[in-house]
Design an enzyme around this catalytic site. Structure first.
Site, PDB file in Angstrom:
ATOM      1  N   CYS A 135       0.816  -1.226   0.000  1.00 37.60           N
ATOM      2  CA  CYS A 135       0.000   0.000   0.000  1.00 37.60           C
ATOM      3  C   CYS A 135       0.846   1.271   0.000  1.00 37.60           C
ATOM      4  CB  CYS A 135      -0.936   0.001   1.199  1.00 37.60           C
ATOM      5  SG  CYS A 135      -0.133  -0.461   2.737  1.00 37.60           S
ATOM      6  N   GLN A 162       2.010   5.546   8.715  1.00 34.61           N
ATOM      7  CA  GLN A 162       1.071   4.530   8.234  1.00 34.61           C
ATOM      8  C   GLN A 162      -0.061   4.264   9.211  1.00 34.61           C
ATOM      9  OE1 GLN A 162       4.756   2.288   6.085  1.00 34.61           O
ATOM     10  NE2 GLN A 162       2.897   1.089   6.211  1.00 34.61           N
ATOM     11  N   ARG A 264       4.299   3.463  12.126  1.00 30.53           N
ATOM     12  CA  ARG A 264       2.857   3.303  12.350  1.00 30.53           C
ATOM     13  C   ARG A 264       2.392   4.451  13.242  1.00 30.53           C
ATOM     14  NH1 ARG A 264       0.273   0.143   9.320  1.00 30.53           N
ATOM     15  NH2 ARG A 264       1.289  -1.788   9.936  1.00 30.53           N
ATOM     16  N   HIS A 271      -2.659   6.315   4.611  1.00 31.62           N
ATOM     17  CA  HIS A 271      -1.219   6.425   4.829  1.00 31.62           C
ATOM     18  C   HIS A 271      -0.713   7.771   4.295  1.00 31.62           C
ATOM     19  CE1 HIS A 271      -1.173   2.386   6.113  1.00 31.62           C
ATOM     20  NE2 HIS A 271      -0.393   1.819   5.212  1.00 31.62           N
TER      21      HIS A 271
HETATM   22  N1  HSE Z   1       2.155  -3.390   5.018  1.00 32.16           N
HETATM   23  C1  HSE Z   1       1.207  -2.322   5.002  1.00 32.16           C
HETATM   24  C2  HSE Z   1       1.046  -1.715   6.370  1.00 32.16           C
HETATM   25  C3  HSE Z   1      -0.117  -2.822   4.519  1.00 32.16           C
HETATM   26  O1  HSE Z   1       1.343  -2.429   7.340  1.00 32.16           O
HETATM   27  O2  HSE Z   1       0.645  -0.581   6.500  1.00 32.16           O
HETATM   28  C4  HSE Z   1      -0.387  -2.570   3.080  1.00 32.16           C
HETATM   29  O3  HSE Z   1       0.409  -3.232   2.163  1.00 32.16           O
END
Ligand code: HSE
Length: 364
Positions: A135, A162, A264, A271
């Site tokens: 993503c 993210q 995160r 995102h």
């Molecule tokens: N790996 C991504 C995330 C999810 O953890 O945000 C979308 O590919």
């Protein structure tokens, strides 16, 4: 009409996929079948007044009757079923949201607003596997793909912000449940001195009262600069994907270095990322702006001022839409060839479901 089998339609990405397919009238163009690994024979979804009966997603014979299969079922399913279809000499097309086959030589990572020509050539060459990208990588290219296409980038660093949705539905709920506990605590102490409130919140974050079994630690009032597993070079797998997948999507022979830190944060489903780009030459900002605007109809350029940035360059503005906003475009103090940018996009739409349904339509 082509027979299209859909697996994993009940999950989060699958649900977004089905709802986009309904919105765009995709079901009028196909003979759809819905598959399930556990509920074969039972009722599936009701779409356009057709009540579907579920077929067996573990039966390669049944799947092999399809012309196109779209899977949002996850990588383990792909690894189990794709080789079985191969051994049945299935000649259909496999479209997948999972990463399992993404970097295989016999697959193309799909993001048609950026790599339609590569997709078309691959169909002509007989490639059968079309896989949705990570993503963050897809959203980065939806934002700034035209700078790559104009061969302007020497290297890029991406620092990501993210959303919880990248982890899955459980992670989104976990974030919200943490916020709810925090909200309840705050209500009890809201008239206290701010340092006492901060003290209480810090204890809450360090204690065991917030459910954090999915993220490992609370995400609310916090950030986690680690996404996915670790690699030997100190990167996370999420960080590794930026360079490997972006170069594969763009089908570049001369690899463009991309690296950064994936973080995160407590957004729910969109995102964002801050990009530092080393340009191959000094290009005026107005030229950069017009190249960015030419990227696709989904790019919304955001002027570098506080009002537009606050309004549009964030998850609040893009969530639930196909817009990719690009802003904070400016040259950096590092030199005239260094470009600063910020971009946001919906993780479940361009970041996951949308490239899949568009690939099906390309094949149709
Ligand atoms: N790996 C991504 C995330 C999810 O953890 O945000 C979308 O590919």
């Amino acid at each position: 009409m082509k027979k299209v089998g859909i697996i994993g339609w009940r999950g989060m990405v699958g649900s977004v996929l089905i709802s986009r397919m309904i919105e765009e009238g995709d079901f009028n163009r196909i003979e759809a079948s819905f598959f399930s690994t556990s509920q074969s024979g039972q009722s599936g979804p009701l779409i356009n007044e057709i009540q579907y009966t579920l077929k067996d997603a573990l039966s390669a014979e049944s799947l092999s009757e399809m012309d196109i299969i779209i899977s949002a079922q996850g990588g383990d399913y792909t690894k189990e079923i794709r080789p079985k279809l191969e051994s049945l000499n299935w000649k259909g097309y496999w479209i997948d949201a999972a990463s399992a086959k993404r970097m295989d030589d016999d697959s193309v990572i799909i993001l048609d607003p950026v790599n339609k020509a590569h997709i078309d050539q691959s169909i002509d060459r007989g490639v059968k596997n079309y896989i949705g990208g990570n993503c963050t990588v897809s959203l980065m290219l939806m934002g700034v793909g035209s700078l790559f296409q104009h061969d302007l980038i020497e290297w890029m660093s991406s620092m990501t912000y993210q959303a919880a949705s990248g982890g899955g539905a459980k992670h989104m709920k976990e974030l919200l449940s943490q916020m709810s506990v925090i909200g309840d605590e705050y209500e009890k102490i809201q008239d206290s001195n701010i340092l006492d409130i901060d003290d209480k919140m810090s204890s809450l974050l360090r204690g065991n009262d917030l459910d954090a079994k999915n993220f490992g630690v609370p995400l609310a009032l916090n950030i986690i600069p680690w996404i996915d597993s670790s690699l030997d070079n100190g990167q996370t797998r999420e960080e590794w994907k930026a360079m490997s997948e972006a170069n594969k999507i763009l089908n570049l022979e001369q690899q463009i270095p991309i690296d950064g830190t994936c973080v995160r944060i407590g957004a729910l489903r969109s995102h964002s990322q801050a990009l530092t780009i080393k340009l191959k030459r000094n290009i005026p900002l107005d030229e950069i702006e017009s190249i960015l605007k030419s990227n696709s109809e989904w790019v919304e350029f955001v002027d570098n001022n506080p009002e537009s940035t606050r309004e549009k360059l964030n998850p609040r503005y893009v969530s639930g839409t196909l817009k990719t906003t690009v802003g904070r475009v400016r040259k950096m103090n590092l030199g005239d060839e260094y470009l600063n940018l910020f971009t946001c996009g919906d993780q479940l739409l361009w970041g996951a479901a949308e490239p899949l349904r568009r690939m099906m339509n390309i094949l149709l």
